[in-house]
Design a protein around this motif. Structure first.
Motif, PDB file in Angstrom:
ATOM      1  N   ARG A 194       0.841  -1.196   0.000  1.00  0.00           N
ATOM      2  CA  ARG A 194       0.000   0.000   0.000  1.00  0.00           C
ATOM      3  C   ARG A 194       0.874   1.242   0.000  1.00  0.00           C
ATOM      4  N   SER A 195       0.419   2.268  -0.684  1.00  0.00           N
ATOM      5  CA  SER A 195       1.205   3.511  -0.777  1.00  0.00           C
ATOM      6  C   SER A 195       0.611   4.644   0.049  1.00  0.00           C
ATOM      7  N   ASP A 196      -0.512   4.371   0.756  1.00  0.00           N
ATOM      8  CA  ASP A 196      -1.127   5.439   1.521  1.00  0.00           C
ATOM      9  C   ASP A 196      -0.333   5.697   2.797  1.00  0.00           C
ATOM     10  N   ARG A 197      -0.651   6.792   3.462  1.00  0.00           N
ATOM     11  CA  ARG A 197       0.117   7.224   4.636  1.00  0.00           C
ATOM     12  C   ARG A 197      -0.076   6.312   5.832  1.00  0.00           C
ATOM     13  N   ARG A 198      -1.148   5.485   5.836  1.00  0.00           N
ATOM     14  CA  ARG A 198      -1.416   4.617   6.966  1.00  0.00           C
ATOM     15  C   ARG A 198      -0.746   3.257   6.846  1.00  0.00           C
ATOM     16  N   SER A 199      -0.006   3.034   5.776  1.00  0.00           N
ATOM     17  CA  SER A 199       0.589   1.706   5.590  1.00  0.00           C
ATOM     18  C   SER A 199       1.612   1.393   6.675  1.00  0.00           C
ATOM     19  N   SER A 200       2.431   2.388   7.070  1.00  0.00           N
ATOM     20  CA  SER A 200       3.420   2.141   8.116  1.00  0.00           C
ATOM     21  C   SER A 200       2.753   1.909   9.464  1.00  0.00           C
ATOM     22  N   GLU A 201       1.630   2.590   9.711  1.00  0.00           N
ATOM     23  CA  GLU A 201       0.892   2.387  10.963  1.00  0.00           C
ATOM     24  C   GLU A 201       0.337   0.971  11.043  1.00  0.00           C
ATOM     25  N   ASP A 202      -0.176   0.465   9.914  1.00  0.00           N
ATOM     26  CA  ASP A 202      -0.767  -0.863   9.894  1.00  0.00           C
ATOM     27  C   ASP A 202       0.265  -1.980   9.884  1.00  0.00           C
ATOM     28  N   SER A 203       1.560  -1.619   9.757  1.00  0.00           N
ATOM     29  CA  SER A 203       2.609  -2.639   9.839  1.00  0.00           C
ATOM     30  C   SER A 203       2.647  -3.271  11.225  1.00  0.00           C
ATOM     31  N   PHE A 204       2.217  -2.520  12.226  1.00  0.00           N
ATOM     32  CA  PHE A 204       2.193  -3.017  13.599  1.00  0.00           C
ATOM     33  C   PHE A 204       0.747  -3.258  14.029  1.00  0.00           C
ATOM     34  N   GLY A 205       0.600  -4.097  15.025  1.00  0.00           N
ATOM     35  CA  GLY A 205      -0.734  -4.376  15.547  1.00  0.00           C
ATOM     36  C   GLY A 205      -1.176  -5.811  15.383  1.00  0.00           C
ATOM     37  N   LEU A 206      -0.496  -6.591  14.520  1.00  0.00           N
ATOM     38  CA  LEU A 206      -0.896  -7.979  14.337  1.00  0.00           C
ATOM     39  C   LEU A 206      -0.708  -8.792  15.609  1.00  0.00           C
ATOM     40  N   ILE A 207       0.420  -8.602  16.272  1.00  0.00           N
ATOM     41  CA  ILE A 207       0.679  -9.342  17.511  1.00  0.00           C
ATOM     42  C   ILE A 207      -0.331  -8.922  18.570  1.00  0.00           C
ATOM     43  N   ALA A 208      -0.677  -7.634  18.579  1.00  0.00           N
ATOM     44  CA  ALA A 208      -1.649  -7.121  19.552  1.00  0.00           C
ATOM     45  C   ALA A 208      -2.994  -7.816  19.388  1.00  0.00           C
ATOM     46  N   VAL A 209      -3.461  -7.913  18.154  1.00  0.00           N
ATOM     47  CA  VAL A 209      -4.758  -8.544  17.893  1.00  0.00           C
ATOM     48  C   VAL A 209      -4.680 -10.051  18.133  1.00  0.00           C
ATOM     49  N   CYS A 210      -3.579 -10.659  17.709  1.00  0.00           N
ATOM     50  CA  CYS A 210      -3.428 -12.109  17.878  1.00  0.00           C
ATOM     51  C   CYS A 210      -3.358 -12.513  19.348  1.00  0.00           C
ATOM     52  N   SER A 211      -2.928 -11.614  20.222  1.00  0.00           N
ATOM     53  CA  SER A 211      -2.858 -11.927  21.649  1.00  0.00           C
ATOM     54  C   SER A 211      -4.237 -12.046  22.286  1.00  0.00           C
ATOM     55  N   ILE A 212      -5.260 -11.475  21.648  1.00  0.00           N
ATOM     56  CA  ILE A 212      -6.614 -11.526  22.209  1.00  0.00           C
ATOM     57  C   ILE A 212      -7.218 -12.911  22.041  1.00  0.00           C
ATOM     58  N   GLY A 213      -6.918 -13.566  20.910  1.00  0.00           N
ATOM     59  CA  GLY A 213      -7.494 -14.871  20.619  1.00  0.00           C
ATOM     60  C   GLY A 213      -7.262 -15.908  21.705  1.00  0.00           C
ATOM     61  N   PRO A 214      -6.012 -16.094  22.173  1.00  0.00           N
ATOM     62  CA  PRO A 214      -5.772 -17.061  23.242  1.00  0.00           C
ATOM     63  C   PRO A 214      -6.517 -16.749  24.527  1.00  0.00           C
ATOM     64  N   ILE A 215      -6.641 -15.453  24.872  1.00  0.00           N
ATOM     65  CA  ILE A 215      -7.345 -15.096  26.104  1.00  0.00           C
ATOM     66  C   ILE A 215      -8.797 -15.566  26.029  1.00  0.00           C
ATOM     67  N   LEU A 216      -9.453 -15.277  24.897  1.00  0.00           N
ATOM     68  CA  LEU A 216     -10.839 -15.703  24.737  1.00  0.00           C
ATOM     69  C   LEU A 216     -10.963 -17.216  24.744  1.00  0.00           C
ATOM     70  N   SER A 217     -10.039 -17.893  24.051  1.00  0.00           N
ATOM     71  CA  SER A 217     -10.097 -19.357  23.973  1.00  0.00           C
ATOM     72  C   SER A 217      -9.984 -19.994  25.351  1.00  0.00           C
ATOM     73  N   VAL A 218      -9.033 -19.529  26.150  1.00  0.00           N
ATOM     74  CA  VAL A 218      -8.802 -20.125  27.465  1.00  0.00           C
ATOM     75  C   VAL A 218      -9.921 -19.753  28.435  1.00  0.00           C
ATOM     76  N   LEU A 219     -10.477 -18.547  28.313  1.00  0.00           N
ATOM     77  CA  LEU A 219     -11.627 -18.184  29.153  1.00  0.00           C
ATOM     78  C   LEU A 219     -12.815 -19.096  28.853  1.00  0.00           C
ATOM     79  N   LEU A 220     -13.036 -19.388  27.579  1.00  0.00           N
ATOM     80  CA  LEU A 220     -14.126 -20.290  27.209  1.00  0.00           C
ATOM     81  C   LEU A 220     -13.863 -21.701  27.726  1.00  0.00           C
ATOM     82  N   LEU A 221     -12.588 -22.139  27.692  1.00  0.00           N
ATOM     83  CA  LEU A 221     -12.250 -23.430  28.274  1.00  0.00           C
ATOM     84  C   LEU A 221     -12.493 -23.429  29.775  1.00  0.00           C
TER      85      LEU A 221
END
Length: 511
Positions: A194-221
């Motif tokens: 992507r060439s828009d100005r937000r491309s560098s901002e969106d480079s980060f955050g994947l680990i942040a979002v992926c960390s939520i999945g395990p919390i929900l999974s283990v709470l449901l367990l």
């Protein structure tokens, strides 16, 4: 390449020496240790230095270019459902193979290890797909985080109280040394086309979002399984000579040779298929990547052997000694001191700091990220020790902490939000799982506390406080930028007034 390896080992030596010195000082003052445990610790420290050096070099050579290449190719795909399915599969495979997750699974009774590991893997896979969807739809990270953390705390209201700390811990340990470099590079690759100005901002955050999945999974367990307060204790080696110490490391070496091979093979297989289909890398690049995978493998084997055999027993014994003494409140300042320096020994932290500086073109330095992480982890370990001493529920800290971090996210540049929430996952790596958690368990056992509610949660605290400290750095930087802008505007206005004044003087009629 020899020069690069030497530089990486020197860097890891500078990171490991402070925490090694602190633990040795504790062992001869407030927390005396058996000579055998000290010998194991020293041998482990040596393996830690070489392992971290090899790993960081291998990640630069193999994990980062491969992750970035796959991210670029998936972003080019025209079939969104297929791309989302690939993201899910990637997240599942690399999480199931994460060694940190196995360590946590063995510490949580009642739930079968494989059930917990698969549930967490599904959680990471699902949220990696959600991360890609966020990039495609250009949803602001802070909005997504507010929504999903509201869901997390809603589900936590129905889960057993004794299970909540372990659930939040799982969100931290799943983003370990294998997952972090690959997912970070994957995100950079997806955003790079992507060439828009937000491309560098969106480079980060994947680990942040992926960390939520395990919390929900283990709470449901946790809603399905009722955990007990019993946890497995650290097994100690009987060490009387240095030969016994070498034998202990030799026995563990075979185990981690197999575990790390099982962890890396899925990623190597994915990379092989990727290259076979898309032919992205040339022969010289492929040779470098193959060598990088060998460095990564050797580095992780050395690192995990050193930290599990050398650091885990020392952590539990030091925690027990301090808590059992007449100066149990020393746990808080000692925990804060250990936390400040131990985060520098996390291998994935070095990868994060380098990536941040490169993506931000040097505007966000490695030093500032390192200081923010150290301050955050220091506070988190201090709070964790306070919880062990007082028995205060972890929710009294997690709920206000996440609310504060989410509120700050609306007042800082989005790139700082992504970096901060990624940093939380990166900081809670193998050093936390194999030293800080045993330290908390040792202290909790000496005080007769509940392991599930008091000792567990330290990983969650380590993952939470950097969200505040890193964003605070961003907030200060933003305020300085705005003040500098106001000063510049004021100077320009004054300059224009002077020019206008001189122009009027020149054009005024002379008498």
């Amino acid at each position: 390449m020899g020069g690069q390896l030497k530089a990486k080992i020197n860097e890891s030596l500078a990171s490991v020496l402070p925490i090694t010195g602190i633990i040795l000082l504790l062992s001869i003052t407030v927390a005396p240790l058996d000579a055998g445990v000290v010998v194991l610790f020293l041998f482990g420290s040596i393996l830690l230095v070489f392992g971290m050096g090899l790993f960081t070099l291998g990640a630069d050579m193999a994990m980062l270019p491969m992750g970035e290449g796959i991210g670029v190719q998936i972003s080019k795909g025209k079939r969104a459902p297929l791309s989302l399915a690939v993201c899910f599969l990637l997240g599942l495979l690399i999480t199931v193979a994460e060694p940190d997750l196995t360590v946590l699974a063995t510490q949580i009774p009642t739930i079968p290890n494989m059930t917990l590991i698969l549930a967490v893997g599904v959680g990471v896979g699902a949220f990696l797909a959600i991360s890609m969807l966020r990039m495609l739809l250009q949803i602001r990270l802070s909005h997504l985080l507010v929504f999903f953390y509201a869901v997390v705390f809603l589900v936590a209201a129905f889960a057993p109280n004794s299970f909540i700390p372990a659930a939040f811990d799982s969100g931290g340990v799943t983003t370990g040394p294998i997952t972090v470099p690959f997912i970070m590079a994957f995100g950079i690759g997806m955003a790079s086309i992507r060439s828009d100005r937000r491309s560098s901002e969106d480079s980060f955050g994947l680990i942040a979002v992926c960390s939520i999945g395990p919390i929900l999974s283990v709470l449901l367990l946790g809603i399905c399984y009722e955990p007990s307060a019993e946890t497995s204790a650290v097994s100690f080696y009987e060490i009387t000579t240095t030969k016994d110490a070498v034998g202990a490391f030799g026995g563990a070496l075979g185990l981690y040779l197999r575990e790390v091979a099982a962890a890396l093979l899925p990623i190597v297989g994915i990379c092989f298929l990727f290259q076979l289909i898309f032919r992205r890398f040339q022969r010289a690049q492929l040779h470098r990547i193959v060598v990088g995978f060998f460095y990564t493998y050797a580095g992780l084997v050395c690192f995990l052997t050193g930290v599990n055999v050398g650091f885990m027993p020392a952590g539990q014994l030091i925690g027990g000694e301090i808590a059992g003494s007449g100066c149990r409140w020393l746990l808080v300042p000692i925990g804060m001191l250990v936390g400040y320096f131990i985060v520098a020994a996390e291998p994935a932290v070095h990868v994060l700091k380098k990536q941040v500086e490169e993506i931000s073109n040097g505007s966000i330095t490695q030093k500032s990220i390192g200081l923010g992480l150290s301050a955050g982890v220091s506070v988190s370990v201090g709070i964790a020790m306070l919880r062990i001493l007082t028995g205060v529920s972890i929710l009294w800290f997690l709920v206000p902490g996440y609310i504060l971090s989410l509120v700050i996210s609306f007042y800082v540049p989005p790139i700082y939000t992504g970096i901060a929430f990624d940093s939380g996952g990166v900081a809670s790596g193998p050093m936390t799982a194999t030293f800080l958690l045993p330290l908390a368990m040792g202290a909790c056992g000496a005080l007769g506390g509940n392991m599930m509610t008091d000792a567990f949660g330290i990983v969650a605290m380590v993952a939470m406080t950097p969200l505040i400290t890193i964003q605070t750095i961003g907030l200060i930087a933003e305020l300085r930028r705005r003040n500098a802008g106001k000063d510049l505007v004021g100077q320009l206005l004054n300059t224009e007034d002077c020019i206008l004044y001189f122009d009027l003087e020149e054009t005024a009629p002379r008498s």
